[in-house]
Design an enzyme around this catalytic site. Sequence first.
Site, PDB file in Angstrom:
ATOM      1  N   TRP A 109       0.866  -1.192   0.000  1.00 47.97           N
ATOM      2  CA  TRP A 109       0.000   0.000   0.000  1.00 47.97           C
ATOM      3  C   TRP A 109       0.899   1.238   0.000  1.00 47.97           C
ATOM      4  O   TRP A 109       1.820   1.341   0.811  1.00 47.97           O
ATOM      5  CB  TRP A 109      -0.940   0.067   1.215  1.00 47.97           C
ATOM      6  CG  TRP A 109      -1.623   1.407   1.224  1.00 47.97           C
ATOM      7  CD1 TRP A 109      -2.581   1.841   0.363  1.00 47.97           C
ATOM      8  CD2 TRP A 109      -1.313   2.532   2.084  1.00 47.97           C
ATOM      9  NE1 TRP A 109      -2.898   3.159   0.635  1.00 47.97           N
ATOM     10  CE2 TRP A 109      -2.141   3.596   1.689  1.00 47.97           C
ATOM     11  CE3 TRP A 109      -0.422   2.720   3.150  1.00 47.97           C
ATOM     12  CZ2 TRP A 109      -2.105   4.849   2.310  1.00 47.97           C
ATOM     13  CZ3 TRP A 109      -0.379   3.959   3.782  1.00 47.97           C
ATOM     14  CH2 TRP A 109      -1.219   5.012   3.363  1.00 47.97           C
TER      15      TRP A 109
ATOM     16  N   GLU B 113      -2.885  -2.753  -2.490  1.00 49.27           N
ATOM     17  CA  GLU B 113      -4.078  -2.251  -1.794  1.00 49.27           C
ATOM     18  C   GLU B 113      -4.488  -0.894  -2.352  1.00 49.27           C
ATOM     19  O   GLU B 113      -3.758   0.086  -2.240  1.00 49.27           O
ATOM     20  CB  GLU B 113      -3.782  -2.138  -0.292  1.00 49.27           C
ATOM     21  CG  GLU B 113      -4.955  -1.603   0.519  1.00 49.27           C
ATOM     22  CD  GLU B 113      -4.656  -1.484   2.014  1.00 49.27           C
ATOM     23  OE1 GLU B 113      -3.503  -1.732   2.424  1.00 49.27           O
ATOM     24  OE2 GLU B 113      -5.580  -1.115   2.761  1.00 49.27           O
TER      25      GLU B 113
ATOM     26  N   LYS C 139      -7.039   2.523  -2.944  1.00 43.31           N
ATOM     27  CA  LYS C 139      -7.628   3.503  -2.033  1.00 43.31           C
ATOM     28  C   LYS C 139      -8.283   4.609  -2.840  1.00 43.31           C
ATOM     29  O   LYS C 139      -7.958   4.808  -4.009  1.00 43.31           O
ATOM     30  CB  LYS C 139      -6.505   4.067  -1.159  1.00 43.31           C
ATOM     31  CG  LYS C 139      -6.967   4.946  -0.035  1.00 43.31           C
ATOM     32  CD  LYS C 139      -5.917   5.078   1.050  1.00 43.31           C
ATOM     33  CE  LYS C 139      -6.438   6.007   2.123  1.00 43.31           C
ATOM     34  NZ  LYS C 139      -5.582   6.076   3.283  1.00 43.31           N
TER      35      LYS C 139
ATOM     36  N   ASP D   5      -9.768  -2.984   1.126  1.00 43.39           N
ATOM     37  CA  ASP D   5      -9.944  -2.458   2.487  1.00 43.39           C
ATOM     38  C   ASP D   5     -11.293  -1.754   2.470  1.00 43.39           C
ATOM     39  O   ASP D   5     -11.521  -0.867   1.632  1.00 43.39           O
ATOM     40  CB  ASP D   5      -8.781  -1.493   2.780  1.00 43.39           C
ATOM     41  CG  ASP D   5      -8.879  -0.796   4.132  1.00 43.39           C
ATOM     42  OD1 ASP D   5      -9.967  -0.279   4.440  1.00 43.39           O
ATOM     43  OD2 ASP D   5      -7.860  -0.727   4.845  1.00 43.39           O
TER      44      ASP D   5
ATOM     45  N   HIS E 117     -11.851   2.008   1.933  1.00 42.90           N
ATOM     46  CA  HIS E 117     -11.194   2.641   0.789  1.00 42.90           C
ATOM     47  C   HIS E 117     -12.087   2.882  -0.410  1.00 42.90           C
ATOM     48  O   HIS E 117     -11.614   2.936  -1.544  1.00 42.90           O
ATOM     49  CB  HIS E 117      -9.981   1.811   0.370  1.00 42.90           C
ATOM     50  CG  HIS E 117      -8.864   1.883   1.366  1.00 42.90           C
ATOM     51  ND1 HIS E 117      -7.606   1.387   1.119  1.00 42.90           N
ATOM     52  CD2 HIS E 117      -8.816   2.421   2.607  1.00 42.90           C
ATOM     53  CE1 HIS E 117      -6.837   1.598   2.170  1.00 42.90           C
ATOM     54  NE2 HIS E 117      -7.547   2.220   3.091  1.00 42.90           N
TER      55      HIS E 117
ATOM     56  N   HIS F   1      -8.737  -6.114   4.058  1.00 46.61           N
ATOM     57  CA  HIS F   1      -8.524  -5.392   5.310  1.00 46.61           C
ATOM     58  C   HIS F   1      -9.909  -5.045   5.819  1.00 46.61           C
ATOM     59  O   HIS F   1     -10.597  -4.211   5.228  1.00 46.61           O
ATOM     60  CB  HIS F   1      -7.741  -4.086   5.089  1.00 46.61           C
ATOM     61  CG  HIS F   1      -6.268  -4.273   5.112  1.00 46.61           C
ATOM     62  ND1 HIS F   1      -5.378  -3.229   4.963  1.00 46.61           N
ATOM     63  CD2 HIS F   1      -5.515  -5.394   5.317  1.00 46.61           C
ATOM     64  CE1 HIS F   1      -4.145  -3.703   5.049  1.00 46.61           C
ATOM     65  NE2 HIS F   1      -4.202  -4.998   5.256  1.00 46.61           N
TER      66      HIS F   1
ATOM     67  N   ASP G 247     -11.930   7.170   5.820  1.00 46.37           N
ATOM     68  CA  ASP G 247     -11.165   5.958   6.107  1.00 46.37           C
ATOM     69  C   ASP G 247     -10.542   6.086   7.497  1.00 46.37           C
ATOM     70  O   ASP G 247      -9.325   6.140   7.648  1.00 46.37           O
ATOM     71  CB  ASP G 247     -10.081   5.801   5.022  1.00 46.37           C
ATOM     72  CG  ASP G 247      -9.227   4.572   5.233  1.00 46.37           C
ATOM     73  OD1 ASP G 247      -9.743   3.586   5.793  1.00 46.37           O
ATOM     74  OD2 ASP G 247      -8.040   4.612   4.846  1.00 46.37           O
TER      75      ASP G 247
ATOM     76  N   ASP H 117     -10.475   4.160  10.136  1.00 49.79           N
ATOM     77  CA  ASP H 117      -9.907   2.991  10.798  1.00 49.79           C
ATOM     78  C   ASP H 117     -10.369   2.827  12.239  1.00 49.79           C
ATOM     79  O   ASP H 117      -9.575   2.556  13.135  1.00 49.79           O
ATOM     80  CB  ASP H 117      -8.370   2.994  10.683  1.00 49.79           C
ATOM     81  CG  ASP H 117      -7.915   2.726   9.257  1.00 49.79           C
ATOM     82  OD1 ASP H 117      -8.151   1.610   8.764  1.00 49.79           O
ATOM     83  OD2 ASP H 117      -7.345   3.641   8.617  1.00 49.79           O
TER      84      ASP H 117
ATOM     85  N   ASP I 113      -7.597  -4.106   9.897  1.00 50.26           N
ATOM     86  CA  ASP I 113      -6.831  -2.862   9.784  1.00 50.26           C
ATOM     87  C   ASP I 113      -7.588  -1.734  10.483  1.00 50.26           C
ATOM     88  O   ASP I 113      -8.429  -1.087   9.880  1.00 50.26           O
ATOM     89  CB  ASP I 113      -6.608  -2.524   8.299  1.00 50.26           C
ATOM     90  CG  ASP I 113      -5.734  -1.288   8.125  1.00 50.26           C
ATOM     91  OD1 ASP I 113      -5.111  -0.845   9.119  1.00 50.26           O
ATOM     92  OD2 ASP I 113      -5.674  -0.754   6.997  1.00 50.26           O
TER      93      ASP I 113
HETATM   94  C1  RNT Z   1      -4.095   2.910   4.541  1.00 48.06           C
HETATM   95  C2  RNT Z   1      -4.199   1.446   4.342  1.00 48.06           C
HETATM   96  C3  RNT Z   1      -3.100   0.627   4.944  1.00 48.06           C
HETATM   97  C4  RNT Z   1      -2.681   1.081   6.322  1.00 48.06           C
HETATM   98  C5  RNT Z   1      -1.746   0.122   7.023  1.00 48.06           C
HETATM   99  C6  RNT Z   1      -1.095   0.752   8.206  1.00 48.06           C
HETATM  100  O1  RNT Z   1      -5.204   3.594   4.159  1.00 48.06           O
HETATM  101  O2  RNT Z   1      -5.425   0.989   4.821  1.00 48.06           O
HETATM  102  O3  RNT Z   1      -3.461  -0.712   4.948  1.00 48.06           O
HETATM  103  O4  RNT Z   1      -3.802   1.271   7.137  1.00 48.06           O
HETATM  104  O5  RNT Z   1      -0.844  -0.365   6.136  1.00 48.06           O
HETATM  105 ZN    ZN Z   2      -5.736  -1.125   4.838  1.00 44.91          ZN
END
Ligand code: RNT
Ligand code: ZN
Length: 415
Positions: free
Chosen positions: A182, A221, A223, A255, A258, A282, A290, A292, A322
Amino acid sequence: MNTNFQSASQRYAAIGVDATDAISRLGEIPISIHCWQGDDVTGLESPDAVLSGGIQATGDYPGKARNFEELTADFDKACSLIPGKKRINLHASYSVMGDDAVDRDALEPKHFEAWVDYAKSRGIGIDFNPTFFSHAMVKDGLTLSSPDDEVRSFWIRHGIACRRIAAYFAQELQTHCLCNVWIPDGLKDVPADRLAPRLRLRDSLDQIFDEDLDGVIDCVESKVFGIGLEAYTVGSNEFYTGYAATHPGVYNLMDNGHYHPTEMVSDKISAMLCYFEKLPLHVTRPVRWDSDHVVRLDDETKEIAIEIIRNDATDRVLIGLDFFDASINRVAAWVIGTRNMQKALLYALLMPHQELAAMQDEYRFTELFILQEELKTMPFGDIWDAYCDAQQTPRDGQWYAAIKEYEQTVLCERN
Ligand code: RNT
Ligand code: ZN
């Protein structure tokens, strides 16, 4: 055998679901738990590391792990309260180096020996991520797509080094290592050129993935945007889906933070499974962006789990987590989020999928609607309790005391 489980499993048997079987299947589904919830994505390179790349951990709950010993102790504590099969997901910024410290483009397996010893002693596999953020060589938010050759080649060397480390993990631990690229690359404002950075990224990835390595599952990954990089993301979903489609052995990691807010990863899973052998995930919880947040047992988490289970894809969908919340006890955050992912899977395992699909195919949509809703008030919690008992981990309502004690005796001593 406890009576709550008996009466609950009779209720499930009445709709054609075998709860005992669900429990044993759940115990076999590995969850890759990210190390970075333990220290707000700080990493072990420097205590002063500043998180960059358009991602953020907010909050200042006391007791964040400051080194390898503290991080692994916290991870152990969390794992003692999480049932089922676990893996650990590391970032390259968690290298364990002494006086022989090297920069990220020169990382070697020996810088992760401590993690291999740790994983071996706990009987878990390792997944891995090169770290393309929180570093001086990220110039103007760019890494693998940078127009600056020095920057771009530094990060290509990092990617190559990390894949070799991933192969070392796979070799040592005798299980695959998912290696996830990523990058934060993007622009804050309207680009003058969207194509050239993507072509540079494609070339960088080709160089990184050039070497054949046993045991490594590669993924990229995508986004939609990051903080400070709102207008343009080089590694978009279309870019990486196209990359994966044309590069066998490289997969697109999804993810669920994303995408645009009404786009659902749960809906994308079956589309990806039509074309790709593996689908790494993720699982996170985006709140307005995003962000988290720690995974809850919410509708989308359940729907993701349902897609994995009903498509019989537990070997193809690689479940990773994640999230990083610094506003609550970090060890508890791991426990809450991971148990919620597992609850979602159990919920999915306790559904009569064939019958539901038949209702769809036979246009019995009223019945389908009713059953989908009534499943929600089935005695799911009794089966979850039985699962926790079978795994010798505490039931809901019985684990927070251990966290509280750990907080008082260990976390609060860190200052
Ligand atoms: C960032 C991605 C990535 C990170 C991690 C820390 O938007 O989701 O996966 O969160 O690698
Ligand atoms: Zn991620």
